[in-house]
Design a protein around this motif. Structure first.
Motif, PDB file in Angstrom:
ATOM      1  N   LEU A 956       0.887  -1.252  -0.176  1.00 51.53           N
ATOM      2  CA  LEU A 956       0.043  -0.020   0.045  1.00 51.53           C
ATOM      3  C   LEU A 956       0.975   1.179  -0.047  1.00 51.53           C
ATOM      4  N   TRP A 957       1.832   1.261   0.844  1.00 51.85           N
ATOM      5  CA  TRP A 957       2.662   2.326   0.964  1.00 51.85           C
ATOM      6  C   TRP A 957       3.617   2.373  -0.395  1.00 51.85           C
ATOM      7  N   LEU A 958       4.073   1.345  -0.946  1.00 54.33           N
ATOM      8  CA  LEU A 958       4.841   1.509  -2.203  1.00 54.33           C
ATOM      9  C   LEU A 958       3.937   1.985  -3.225  1.00 54.33           C
ATOM     10  N   CYS A 959       2.490   1.711  -3.198  1.00 50.02           N
ATOM     11  CA  CYS A 959       1.783   2.075  -4.413  1.00 50.02           C
ATOM     12  C   CYS A 959       1.652   3.459  -4.251  1.00 50.02           C
ATOM     13  N   LEU A 960       1.632   4.169  -2.979  1.00 52.78           N
ATOM     14  CA  LEU A 960       1.478   5.616  -2.767  1.00 52.78           C
ATOM     15  C   LEU A 960       2.812   6.172  -3.047  1.00 52.78           C
ATOM     16  N   TYR A 961       3.854   5.756  -2.754  1.00 54.29           N
ATOM     17  CA  TYR A 961       5.078   6.214  -3.296  1.00 54.29           C
ATOM     18  C   TYR A 961       5.196   5.933  -4.731  1.00 54.29           C
ATOM     19  N   ALA A 962       4.659   5.033  -5.342  1.00 52.14           N
ATOM     20  CA  ALA A 962       4.865   5.037  -6.954  1.00 52.14           C
ATOM     21  C   ALA A 962       4.102   6.070  -7.460  1.00 52.14           C
ATOM     22  N   LYS A 963       2.710   6.432  -6.790  1.00 47.56           N
ATOM     23  CA  LYS A 963       2.061   7.492  -7.341  1.00 47.56           C
ATOM     24  C   LYS A 963       2.612   8.723  -7.492  1.00 47.56           C
ATOM     25  N   LEU A 964       3.238   9.051  -6.170  1.00 43.90           N
ATOM     26  CA  LEU A 964       4.021  10.478  -5.963  1.00 43.90           C
ATOM     27  C   LEU A 964       4.900  10.474  -6.956  1.00 43.90           C
ATOM     28  N   GLY A 965       5.714   9.254  -7.062  1.00 46.10           N
ATOM     29  CA  GLY A 965       6.954   9.245  -7.862  1.00 46.10           C
ATOM     30  C   GLY A 965       6.396   9.649  -9.402  1.00 46.10           C
ATOM     31  N   GLU A 966       5.395   9.107  -9.847  1.00 50.25           N
ATOM     32  CA  GLU A 966       4.836   9.562 -11.167  1.00 50.25           C
ATOM     33  C   GLU A 966       4.688  10.975 -11.410  1.00 50.25           C
TER      34      GLU A 966
END
Length: 1654
Positions: A956-966
């Protein structure tokens, strides 16, 4: 009968009989003795019977022939009195039923005789009646004789007899049939053996009938014969008969005993006959009577049913029932088509009183005059034929007006319209009767079925067999009944429909119309209930056509199967029945004008009140009988749609239709009558659909399907134009859906599936309503109180929400707006209970695409904001990832910057929520994961989710980070900035929640991936200038290209990653590939640092500095072997400090420590870790070196765009070294030092762009270092300090450090070159001369302060290191001297005056330390090359070729002279005293120099160059003294030395002599003119020198002075004396000083001594 059986009654009877017999005997005493005797014997007989029998009545009956005999004889007397007495007595016996068959026969014969004699006719009829009604003993011939007797009496001339006989006949006929019915009842339970009969199987032989049945049969047969004017078979003796009476009797029989005719078939002949009487060629009265007869049949449905069963359903039989109905139809048509004879239609529709034929009643006239006004009568009118409607009967009963006049001889005049009215009532009663009968039976069957099914479901059934049996019987019975019902309906519907349609069209009376419509409605409903589709549809079509204007083009009515009957004549057993289309010449009041619903606009159409009446019937039909309409809903709804359209009703909220203006075309015109009706109609329409909740599922589906196909038609019509579409179907679908919420599942898919199609329609109004309906349904569905509730019925909830998701595939923005508004409302009302519906709802928000317009995105975003602020805790944890995705997708939308930025804020809020609720979320997700894993295993598939196999919470955190990364690589700078800050903040703030292993993914998949993308975008970004930021926003010049904007992003990202590496190192280092990650990070730092962008490069170095401040965990080898205290302040793993018996590493006991503990191996190897660290530092050093060498390497060519690194960058770069060095000093070798030197040198050489210089350079008057220069010196300082405390082998680095520093010292006079770049030298340019705006102009720094500081460092360092082997071996001192020689020789030509002064003082300090060392190593020869260098340096400085500036003040000059003097002093104290340890050449050079200094000028000319020398009196004096001191004070060790000093003296003295002579000459020549100042100065100096010399000679040991020298001195004296005449006071005072010392030579003459000898 109990009354006649009681003993009292019997006793009474016996008494009466006896009294009757006595009376008879009395009457006949005289005239008729035989009778008297018979009577008396009768008395005895009766008494005997009474005495002998207990059952008196039975005994009487047995002997009744004898008992009756006296009375019969009495009648035979034909004497009225006696006859009456006898008949009364006989009647009494009959009434007590004590008459046997034989006796009855005798009685009838006797009555016949009386009849033939026309005696006591009324009494006869009475007797017959009593005989036949009280018992059943009369049969066969006796019965027929009795009946014929009555008939004969009917045709007598006497009116009373006539009528009484008619009544009696009627009663007798009824009795005969009643007996048969009773007989059947008695024998019902006895099962007869069927008797085989030959011949026509339909006709049962008479012989098989029971007695009563036989009588009835024979009677009926003969009645038919008689009506047909044929001879009777059984009623022998009939003399006369009228057809009408026969018909009446037949009718009454059929009316009263329909069930009998199930067994009797002869009536088909009679019925066929009856039908024929309706033919148009028959006389009016006959037709009227026939219609009345038929009416009588029509009010008895059971009878009609019997006909149908007995005839219509038999193979070879006439279709009697069908014929009757069709005949009625044809009859009605004929009345319209053929005007009835005798009543020709007059021109005015209301036939006036003069129309042919006598007026029997005012009802005949077309008008009723009431108070002078004229009212139109109710009537039918068709194609010019006008027929009034008469009120003839109460419904359901047949009053046969003309049947009852059949005894009239003349046929009466039938009033106009009478036949029509009766026929009309026939139809109505027929329909009413059939429908109520069949529906009643149907109802019973259904109830029974229900009871049975309930019984079957209850466990109290005694035996299954019984149950099965009863059920099968039930089934059989139902099958039989259903066959009859269906046959009845199919037999009659065509005829009924033809007649009713015609009447409907012709009716001008509201009540009549109402009745016709009601009949059509009931038939339609009945057909529907029986599943007879064709007939049902035909009736409905008729009502529909009646509702619409004539010839209205409505395809559905003209194409359905039902309508195949319209406008065609079809034959029914040879009878032509024409279906008549409604005629347009209606005389109805027009109540509305509107537009037809059609693709092409047509004219207006009119609705009459009859149309509205039909419409209401249609509504009624649909309302009450919706369950049986099935496919004909299509017809009904299509018609209603058109009517609604014509009336201009428009849908309002909830789907109800409200009167609204027609949108296009001529406005709808409505009369006030209709205006008041409209709300009612609208209300009924709504109620109609509300009542759909009571339909069964199948019927409901029919309704929905019909609405859908209607809607499809409306959609087709609305294609290609933006006219107002018909929204009837959509509105009603909505209404139907809303009221059927309790079973919404069964209709949801077809309903919403269709509405979704409507939502895609190009016509905006249509679309809008489709969406309105769909969203209203979804909202209603979610708020409805389902059972079980939605929370327990997830499937239903998903079903309800699904169409909302489907709407996402529609591209029309208005629909999507509706969809989103719906979502918003759902959230506001149901947000807490969405549960499994969340993915769908979130999906809807997420489905909004970038190109869908700002308002859509805004609305969707509003929903999302609501979700994030209010609903995160209520949704399943599995949906949180979707929330993240959706929030991320809004960040990427580029329609509205604020939304993107706010969505990033939402992501931060979401992360905060994850952080606060971490434990709960983690547990929920783990449970869910376990369940999914199990499912996946069962199915044998691999569980697939992003970032697998990290734990779900981490994913879940990684998805959040990935989104922010985009979002960090979004095209818009503001978004990138915000996303970057959020990403790093959230990793920083919440990263501790991650499992340790997940950090691996964070580093590689999130952070490095992001860095790669940012680096790529930055390096490829456009360098074009961006004029403005959209709108009127001005962009700062530091951000006016895409490249500069990306630079900011790169900076932010790199800094963020570096910070994480720094703060989370304790987490990252235990990961397996930390060193690889470190390399990658360094690589990023390097590429950023080397990017041609000052901002990025500088930031890269800042990040570099940040990661280098990382301290590796303390692991001192001398740490005590005890467990650490619990409160270790830093979150690090404390190595493996294991106690004696402990194999477990001690970790912090707080959460981070525990988490770490989980991940480390039980015994991490210590050494490895250290080495690992060292490797990291060396990697960092290599990176630093690459950055330094690349960035400071001068470019090959220069132009406007050449990139030259900025001062802050270089400063930062160099500032990194000290920190870095701390970690690598142990392995730092000469090579590395070389590398460092190159970088330091290059860095310092980089010039500054002129526009930046005012900010970096000190004003050139201040001797201040730039921060870069400071840093460079600091770096070297760190190094030399490290060497100082380091091991001995490090000291070999000293010389290199000196070299480096000395190179910097040279900058004071010769600034370094940076490649081929032209630079201005700040030292030569005042500030105001720098053109600040010349872009390509580069300014070299003021290197003087730097060089001077370097020099100071050199001196200090040398002070510390002079004796070190390396320093000695590497000729450091010589190098220092060599370097200092440059500024010293330039002296006044130095860029800065301070330089040479510092150089001198430094030289003096260095020499004061170095010379002793040099002397110490004199023998080794290591300093040999230094001496000549030193001599040259002295020479160049003391006798410089540079000219002092003109503005040099005397004080300055004196200060400068004192410096020269210091140098000479150094020579005199540090060099000359040690001459024997110093190379002789060097001493010679020094002597020459001193000599030169003391003499000043050998040239005889006064050159400008020598002016300053002239002024250096102190210096000369010092030189002179030193020279003298050196010449005389020391022991002369070698002849060479003595030579030097002697030579020096003689030169000195010789020169003095010359100067003095020349002065005297010039003085004399000049006369009164003063001499030039220089010459005067010179002479003064010489004079002073002479006095100095004499002083020195005196101080010297006498043995050290050569006699020759004294001679030369004394020889000066005369010349000095000659100077006395000079005019200059200065000269005089000097001369005085010079002459005074000569006193010491004034000795008395001694004895002469030869030269050289004593």
């Amino acid at each position: 009968m109990s009354g006649t059986n009681s003993p009292e009654a019997v006793k009474k009877l016996l008494e009466n009989m006896q009294s009757d017999l006595r009376a008879l005997s009395l009457e006949c005493k005289k005239k008729f003795p035989p009778v008297k005797e018979a009577a008396e014997s009768g008395i005895i007989k009766v008494k005997t019977i009474a005495a002998r029998n207990t059952e008196i009545l039975a005994a009487l009956k047995e002997n009744s022939s004898e008992v009756v005999q006296p009375f019969l004889m009495g009648c035979g007397t034909k004497e009225p009195k006696i006859t009456q007495l006898c008949l009364a007595a006989i009647q009494r016996l009959m009434s007590h039923e004590v008459v046997s068959e034989t006796a009855a026969g005798n009685i009838i014969n006797m009555l016949w005789q009386l009849m033939e004699n026309s005696l006591e006719e009324l009494k006869l009829l009475q007797t017959v009646l009593v005989l036949l009604t009280t018992n059943t003993v009369v049969h066969d011939e006796a019965l027929s004789k009795a009946i014929v007797l009555c008939f004969r009496l009917h045709f007598t001339k006497d009116n009373i007899t006539n009528n009484t006989a008619a009544a009696t006949v009627r009663q007798v006929v009824t009795v005969v049939f009643e007996r048969m019915v009773a007989e059947d009842e008695r024998h019902r339970d006895i099962i007869e053996q069927p008797i085989l009969v030959q011949g026509n199987s339909n006709r049962r032989s008479v012989s098989t009938l029971k007695p009563c049945a036989k009588d009835a049969y024979m009677l009926f047969q003969d009645l038919c014969q008689l009506v047909n004017a044929d001879a009777p078979y059984w009623l022998v003796g009939m003399t006369e008969m009228t057809r009408t009476f026969g018909l009446e009797l037949l009718e009454s029989v059929l009316n009263d005993f329909p069930q009998v005719f199930l067994q009797v078939t002869e009536c088909e002949i009679f019925l066929s006959l009856l039908v024929k009487f309706l033919d148009a060629d028959k006389p009016q009265w006959l037709r009227a009577v026939a219609v009345e007869s038929i009416h009588r049949l029509c009010v008895q449905p059971q009878l009609l049913r019997s006909f149908c069963q007995s005839y219509d359903m038999k193979q070879h039989s006439t279709k009697v029932f069908r014929d009757i109905v069709n005949a009625l139809g044809s009859f009605i048509q004929s009345l319209f088509l053929v005007p009835p004879t005798g009543n020709p239609v007059t021109t005015n529709q209301a036939g006036n009183n003069n129309s042919g034929g006598p007026v029997s009643a005012p009802a005949n006239s077309g008008m009723l005059g009431i108070g002078g006004g004229v009212t139109l009568l109710p009537a039918f009118e068709y194609r010019g034929t006008w027929i009034p409607i008469l009120t003839i009967t109460v419904q359901g009963s047949a009053k046969a007006t003309y049947l009852e006049m059949l005894d009239k001889v003349e046929p009466p005049t039938i009033p106009e319209g009478y036949a029509m009215s009766v026929a009309f009532h026939c139809l109505l009663d027929l329909v009413r009767g059939i429908t109520s009968m069949i529906e009643g039976e149907l109802g019973e069957v259904e109830t029974e079925c229900q009871i049975n099914s309930e019984a079957a479901s209850s466990p109290t059934q005694s035996s299954e067999q019984q149950e099965l049996q009863s059920t099968s019987e039930q089934m059989d019975k139902e099958i039989v009944s259903r066959a009859v019902w269906e046959e009845m309906v199919s037999a009659c519907w065509c005829g009924l429909l033809a007649a009713l349609s015609l009447l409907l069209d012709a009716s001008t009376d509201e009540a009549a119309t109402e009745n016709i419509l009601k009949a059509e409605l009931t038939m339609a409903a009945l057909c529907g209930r029986l599943g007879l589709v064709t007939s049902r549809d035909a009736f409905i079509t008729a009502i529909c056509k009646g509702s619409l204007p004539p010839h209205y083009a409505l395809t559905v009515l003209n194409t359905t199967t039902a309508a195949t009957l319209s406008n065609k004549s079809y034959s029914i057993q040879g009878q032509n029945v024409m279906m008549i289309s409604p005629s347009s010449e209606s005389h109805q009041q027009v109540v509305a004008v509107g537009q037809p619903l059609a693709v092409q606009p047509q004219g207006t159409v009119m609705l009459t009140s009859k149309n509205i009446q039909c419409m209401r019937t249609l509504l009624n039909l649909a309302h009450c009988h919706g369950a049986v309409l099935g496919t004909s809903w299509q017809l009904v709804l299509a018609t209603l749609q058109h009517l609604v359209w014509i009336l201009g009703l428009k849908p309002s909220s909830g789907g109800a239709l409200k009167p609204g203006r027609a949108v296009e075309g001529p406005s709808t015109v409505l009369t006030t009558a209709v205006m008041t009706d409209l709300p009612v109609i609208s209300n009924i329409l709504s109620r109609l659909f509300e009542s759909s909740q009571y339909l069964d599922d199948v019927s409901l589906h029919h309704l929905i399907n019909a609405l859908c196909s209607l809607s499809l038609e409306a959609m087709d019509m609305a294609y290609g134009n933006n006219k107002e579409p018909s929204l009837f179907a959509v509105a009603k679908l909505l209404e139907t859906g809303l009221v059927n919420m309790h079973r919404i599942e069964i209709l949801w898919r077809p309903l919403t599936g269709h509405l979704l199609e409507v939502c895609q329609h190009p016509n905006s109004r249509m679309r809008e309503w489709g969406a309105e309906a769909l969203t209203s349904l979804i909202k209603a569905g979610l708020t409805f109180n389902h059972d079980p509730p939605l929370s327990q019925n997830q499937r239903l909830q998903l079903l309800l929400l699904n169409p909302l998701k489907e709407m996402s595939s529609i591209n029309h923005p208005d629909i999507r707006l509706k969809q989103l508004e719906c979502v918003l409302q759902i959230l506001q009302s149901q947000g807490d209970s969405l549960g499994p519906g969340w993915p769908l709802v979130l999906g809807v928000m997420g489905a909004i695409r970038n190109d869908q317009g700002e308002s859509l995105i805004r609305t969707a975003f509003q929903c999302l904001q609501l979700v994030v602020t209010d609903f995160l805790p209520t949704m399943p944890c599995t949906c949180l990832q979707i929330v993240v995705d959706v929030a991320g997708s809004f960040g990427l939308h580029n329609q509205e910057l604020n939304i993107s930025l706010t969505s990033i804020g939402l992501l931060w809020n979401i992360s905060d929520y994850f952080f606060q609720r971490g434990e709960t979320i983690e547990n929920d997700l783990n449970k869910e994961e376990a369940a999914q894993q199990k499912q996946a295993e069962e199915k044998g598939v691999v569980l697939n989710r992003p970032f697998h196999p990290a734990p779900p919470f981490d994913c879940l955190w990684l998805c959040l980070y990935a989104k922010l990364g985009e979002l960090c690589v979004d095209p818009r700078p503001a978004v990138r900035k915000s996303a970057g800050q959020t990403l790093f903040s959230t990793i920083g703030a919440h990263g501790t929640l991650l499992q340790h292993s997940t950090w691996h993914t964070v580093i590689w998949k999130v952070l490095f991936h992001l860095l790669d993308r940012v680096r790529e975008s930055s390096t490829t970004a456009d360098k074009e200038k961006i004029e403005s930021g959209g709108g009127n926003i001005l962009i700062h010049h530091s951000r006016d290209t895409a490249e500069k904007q990306w630079a900011e992003t790169w900076v932010l990202t790199l800094a963020g990653v570096a910070r994480i590496f720094n703060t989370r190192r304790y987490l990252l280092q235990p990961l397996g590939d930390f060193s690889r990650a470190w390399d990658v990070l360094l690589d990023h730092i390097q590429s950023a640092a080397l990017s041609k962008n000052n901002e990025v490069s500088l930031a890269a170095l800042k990040s570099f500095q940040e990661i280098l401040q990382i301290v590796s965990p303390a692991r001192d080898s001398d740490k005590p072997e005890t467990p650490p205290a619990v409160n270790v302040p830093v979150p690090v793993l404390l190595g493996s400090i294991s106690g004696p018996g402990l194999s477990r590493p001690f970790v912090r006991t707080d959460s981070i420590g525990e988490r770490l503990g989980k991940y480390t191996n039980s015994e991490p190897p210590i050494v490895n870790d250290e080495l690992e660290d060292l490797n990291l530092w060396w990697a960092a050093w290599n990176t630093w070196y690459r950055i330094g060498s690349e960035s400071t390497k001068p470019p090959i060519t220069f132009d406007k765009l050449t990139f030259i690194p900025s001062q802050p960058f270089l400063t930062a770069l160099i500032q990194i070294f000290p920190a870095l060095y701390q970690h690598i000093k142990t392995g730092f070798n000469m090579d590395d030092l070389q590398k460092l030197g190159v970088i330091l040198h290059s860095a310092v050489s980089v010039p500054i762009s002129s526009d930046a210089s005012p900010f970096i350079l000190p004003s050139y008057t201040e001797a201040v270092l730039t921060s870069l220069q400071e840093a460079v010196l600091t770096a070297l300082d760190v190094l030399q300090k490290a060497i100082c405390v380091g091991p001995e082998n490090m000291q070999i680095m000293y010389p290199a450090i000196f070299d480096q520093l000395l190179a910097f010292v040279e900058f004071s006079c010769k600034p370094p070159q940076y490649g081929q770049l032209e630079t201005k030298h700040i030292a030569n340019a005042k500030y105001n001369q720098i053109q600040l705006f010349a872009p390509a102009e580069w300014v070299a720094l003021n290197y003087v302060p730097f060089a001077e500081r370097s020099l100071e460092v050199v001196v200090d360092l040398y002070q510390k290191t002079a004796c070190h082997k390396a320093v000695v071996n590497e000729k450091v001192l010589q190098n220092i001297i060599k370097t200092l020689r440059v500024p010293l020789s330039l002296k006044y030509s130095c860029p800065s005056e301070s330089t040479w002064k510092l150089a001198v003082s430094s030289l003096l300090r260095v020499l004061s330390i170095g010379l002793p060392v040099a002397r110490q190593h004199a023998s080794s020869g290591k300093f040999d090359s230094m001496w000549p260098e030193l001599a040259s340096t002295f020479e160049d400085f003391l006798f410089t070729k540079s000219v002092p500036p003109d503005n040099l003040s005397i004080q300055e000059f004196q200060r400068n002279e004192s410096i020269d003097v210091e140098v000479v002093q150094l020579i005199s104290t540090e060099i000359l005293p040690y001459a024997n340890f110093i190379p002789k050449e060097f001493v010679g050079q020094i002597m020459t120099m001193l000599n030169k200094g003391s003499i000043h000028s050998q040239s005889s000319s006064f050159t400008e160059a020598e002016i300053d020398i002239r002024l250096r009196e102190e210096f000369s004096k010092m030189c002179f003294e030193t020279l003298l001191q050196f010449s005389f004070s020391n022991k002369v060790t070698t002849p060479q030395e003595g030579y030097i000093s002697r030579m020096a003296l003689s030169v000195l003295l010789k020169r003095s002599q010359d100067v003095l002579h020349r002065y005297i000459e010039d003085e004399r020549l000049s006369g009164k003119c003063p001499l030039p100042r220089q010459q005067v100065t010179e002479i003064i100096f010489v004079l002073k020198a002479v006095s100095t010399l004499i002083d020195s000679l005196k101080k010297t040991q006498p043995e050290n002075v050569d006699g020759n020298t004294w001679a030369q001195v004394i020889a000066l004296y005369p010349t000095l004396v000659e100077c006395i005449t000079c005019s200059s006071s200065d000269v005089c005072s000097a001369l005085k000083e010079a002459l005074v010392p000569f006193k010491d030579f004034m000795h008395p003459p001694a004895s002469r001594v030869q030269n050289g000898e004593s």
